[in-house]
Design an enzyme around this catalytic site. Structure first.
Site, PDB file in Angstrom:
ATOM      1  N   TYR A 179      27.684  -2.072  40.157  1.00  0.00           N
ATOM      2  CA  TYR A 179      27.978  -3.044  39.101  1.00  0.00           C
ATOM      3  C   TYR A 179      26.748  -3.896  38.844  1.00  0.00           C
ATOM      4  CZ  TYR A 179      32.439  -3.202  36.872  1.00  0.00           C
ATOM      5  OH  TYR A 179      33.480  -2.948  36.022  1.00  0.00           O
ATOM      6  N   GLU A 223      26.557  -6.467  35.998  1.00  0.00           N
ATOM      7  CA  GLU A 223      26.797  -7.359  34.853  1.00  0.00           C
ATOM      8  C   GLU A 223      25.652  -8.352  34.709  1.00  0.00           C
ATOM      9  OE1 GLU A 223      30.599  -9.277  35.006  1.00  0.00           O
ATOM     10  OE2 GLU A 223      31.650  -7.469  34.389  1.00  0.00           O
ATOM     11  N   ASP A 263      21.522   2.097  11.354  1.00  0.00           N
ATOM     12  CA  ASP A 263      22.133   2.936  12.393  1.00  0.00           C
ATOM     13  C   ASP A 263      21.508   4.334  12.340  1.00  0.00           C
ATOM     14  OD1 ASP A 263      23.726   4.480  14.008  1.00  0.00           O
ATOM     15  OD2 ASP A 263      25.613   3.962  13.023  1.00  0.00           O
ATOM     16  N   THR A 307      22.655   5.978  18.911  1.00  0.00           N
ATOM     17  CA  THR A 307      23.186   6.641  20.094  1.00  0.00           C
ATOM     18  C   THR A 307      21.980   7.193  20.852  1.00  0.00           C
ATOM     19  OG1 THR A 307      23.368   8.775  18.987  1.00  0.00           O
ATOM     20  CG2 THR A 307      25.326   7.367  18.953  1.00  0.00           C
ATOM     21  N   LYS A 317      22.095  12.246  20.725  1.00  0.00           N
ATOM     22  CA  LYS A 317      22.047  13.212  19.609  1.00  0.00           C
ATOM     23  C   LYS A 317      20.642  13.810  19.571  1.00  0.00           C
ATOM     24  CE  LYS A 317      26.011  10.978  17.512  1.00  0.00           C
ATOM     25  NZ  LYS A 317      26.595  10.197  16.415  1.00  0.00           N
ATOM     26  N   ARG A 370      24.981  10.301  27.152  1.00  0.00           N
ATOM     27  CA  ARG A 370      25.825   9.671  26.136  1.00  0.00           C
ATOM     28  C   ARG A 370      25.730   8.156  26.265  1.00  0.00           C
ATOM     29  NH1 ARG A 370      28.822  13.708  24.014  1.00  0.00           N
ATOM     30  NH2 ARG A 370      29.541  12.273  22.444  1.00  0.00           N
TER      31      ARG A 370
HETATM   32  C1  LIG Z   1      27.640   9.332  16.292  1.00  0.00           C
HETATM   33  C2  LIG Z   1      27.499   8.120  15.492  1.00  0.00           C
HETATM   34  C3  LIG Z   1      27.965   6.875  15.944  1.00  0.00           C
HETATM   35  C4  LIG Z   1      28.890   6.716  17.126  1.00  0.00           C
HETATM   36  O1  LIG Z   1      28.464   7.094  18.344  1.00  0.00           O
HETATM   37  P1  LIG Z   1      29.489   7.235  19.556  1.00  0.00           P
HETATM   38  O2  LIG Z   1      28.563   7.300  20.719  1.00  0.00           O
HETATM   39  O3  LIG Z   1      30.273   8.473  19.303  1.00  0.00           O
HETATM   40  O4  LIG Z   1      30.360   6.016  19.588  1.00  0.00           O
HETATM   41  C5  LIG Z   1      27.665   5.743  15.205  1.00  0.00           C
HETATM   42  N1  LIG Z   1      26.971   5.837  14.068  1.00  0.00           N
HETATM   43  C6  LIG Z   1      26.552   7.010  13.585  1.00  0.00           C
HETATM   44  C7  LIG Z   1      25.761   7.034  12.312  1.00  0.00           C
HETATM   45  C8  LIG Z   1      26.806   8.197  14.258  1.00  0.00           C
HETATM   46  O5  LIG Z   1      26.401   9.351  13.754  1.00  0.00           O
END
Ligand SMILES: *Cc1c(COP(=O)(O)O)cnc(C)c1O
Length: 421
Positions: A52, A54, A198, A224, A227, A233
């Protein structure tokens, strides 16, 4: 590593083996998926899962942080370096949580956010009606131009002038073209909004320098880590120094408790991998592969949203083929080609049975596939679409896919070139 599990829990061990076989014996075209390196996998399953932590390095709420502080500081330093950002927060559990934390850092519940609608390629968390992002905040949604499938920056500016959002969100989950982040930054400045960008899908391409970066043009950048960036993850936030404190407080204690230290450890590994010449070559090949796959699909008469791709992703609009997206995605899955069905701009069908499928090349590129294999994959897709009701041809295609997969290394043991593990 996993084989020790056989003794303790044979049932779960067997299921992991089955999933390994599925992942190696199919062509993974879901654009948000990838295969991590063995090093990332190892760090992710390390003893850091037991701790942990925090708080932040130097100001934690639990003792015993001699090592965790060093690891988190490394992850932050590596993130700042490769994204050229003033500040990085590596604690978000996922991209969705990172987005919520970004909004929460800048605005109050009830304020207006403006993002790309889900049916036009935006993410749920950009204000779509089933997401808390549209319940906590007042949501205004922009669209792509239905004729070109592309973002129309003057339409976005007009909408922002009319609705005065506190945050304008750039970025997408299903948009095959390069996004002009400077244009978004300019619109936000002109209309007095914050700009949250994002880059969940494209952060690997941004790091490699083959997609423009929002870091100079956004107040907060969210991504994220799993990807195109090819890490464990998770989620991550980058920002200018002026927002650093607000961002950190918003992640913890604003929306989260203890960070997942094993994930942060694995992220540190992935960020170092992304800071190599090999990673740049990898990212360039992702884009070359997507372009080639798109060109071949066009030659078979498939309609692609926006007519092609500039990034890692392709959206097929199946309306001219009269095949529902879900039907094709399911037939392809039986042929060992894994995609997802997706809405396309102007789709009148529902999100659960939409008119498109979405493809991407990050995972197949990690396996070492190149343009020649993209030609073969396009041929497989066309064969399944042409024989959508012919189960024996679909099954036969599945066998050919398995043959192709057997020639490209199972990424369970994929190792960064030059690193002997
Ligand atoms: C995949 C994605 C997310 C969310 O990611 P998670 O890890 O699945 O919560 C947010 N924004 C965009 C543009 C995405 O493609």
């Amino acid at each position: 590593m996993i084989s020790a599990l056989e003794k303790y829990d044979p049932q779960i061990y067997e299921l992991i083996r089955q999933e390994e076989a599925r992942q190696s014996g199919s062509i993974r075209l879901i654009p948000s998926e990838n295969y991590v390196s063995l090093a990332v996998m190892m760090a992710s399953s390390s003893c850091l899962t037991n701790k942990y932590a925090e708080g932040y390095p130097g100001k934690r709420y639990y003792e015993g942080q001699q090592v965790t502080d060093l690891i988190e500081n490394l992850a932050v330093a590596r993130a700042k370096k490769i994204f050229k950002a003033d500040h990085a927060n590596v604690q978000s559990y996922s991209g969705s949580v990172a987005n919520l934390a970004a909004y929460n850092a800048l605005i109050k519940p009830g304020d207006t956010i403006m993002g790309l609608s889900l049916s036009n390629g935006g993410h749920l968390t950009h204000g779509w009606n089933v997401s808390v992002s549209s319940k906590f905040y007042n949501s205004v949604q922009y669209s792509v131009d239905p004729k070109t499938g592309r973002l129309d920056y003057s339409q976005i500016e007009d909408l922002a002038k009319k609705n005065k959002p506190k945050i304008i969100i750039s970025g997408a989950t299903a948009y095959p073209r390069e996004i002009d982040f400077k244009a978004f930054g300019d619109i936000a400045k002109k209309t007095g909004a914050y700009h949250v960008s994002d880059i969940a899908h494209i952060s690997g391409l941004v790091v490699a320098g083959i997609h423009n970066s929002p870091v100079p043009h956004a107040d907060i950048v969210s991504t994220t880590t799993h990807k195109t960036l090819r890490g464990p993850r998770g989620g991550m936030l980058l920002c200018k120094e002026e927002h650093a404190d607000k961002v950190d407080k918003s992640v913890f204690p604003g929306v989260q408790g203890g960070p997942h230290m094993h994930t942060i450890t694995a992220l540190a590994v992935a960020l170092a991998e992304a800071d190599t010449a090999e990673f740049v070559t990898y990212a360039k090949q992702i884009k070359k592969n997507a372009k080639r796959l798109a060109d071949k699909l066009l030659s078979y008469g498939f309609n692609l949203v926006s007519g092609g791709t500039d990034n890692h992703l392709i959206l097929i609009d199946l309306r001219n083929k009269n095949i529902p997206g879900k039907k094709l995605a399911k037939a392809l899955d039986r042929a060992r080609i894994v995609t997802n069905y997706n809405t396309v701009p102007g789709d009148s069908a529902s999100a659960f049975n939409p008119s498109g499928i979405r493809l991407g090349t990050p995972a197949v590129t990690t396996r070492g596939m190149k343009e020649d294999q993209m030609d073969i994959i396009a041929q497989f897709i066309n064969k399944v679409a042409d024989n959508i009701d012919n189960e024996s041809i679909i099954e036969e295609t599945g066998k050919e896919v398995l043959m192709l997969c057997s020639k490209f290394r199972v990424p369970e043991h994929f190792i960064i070139p030059g690193k002997d593990l």
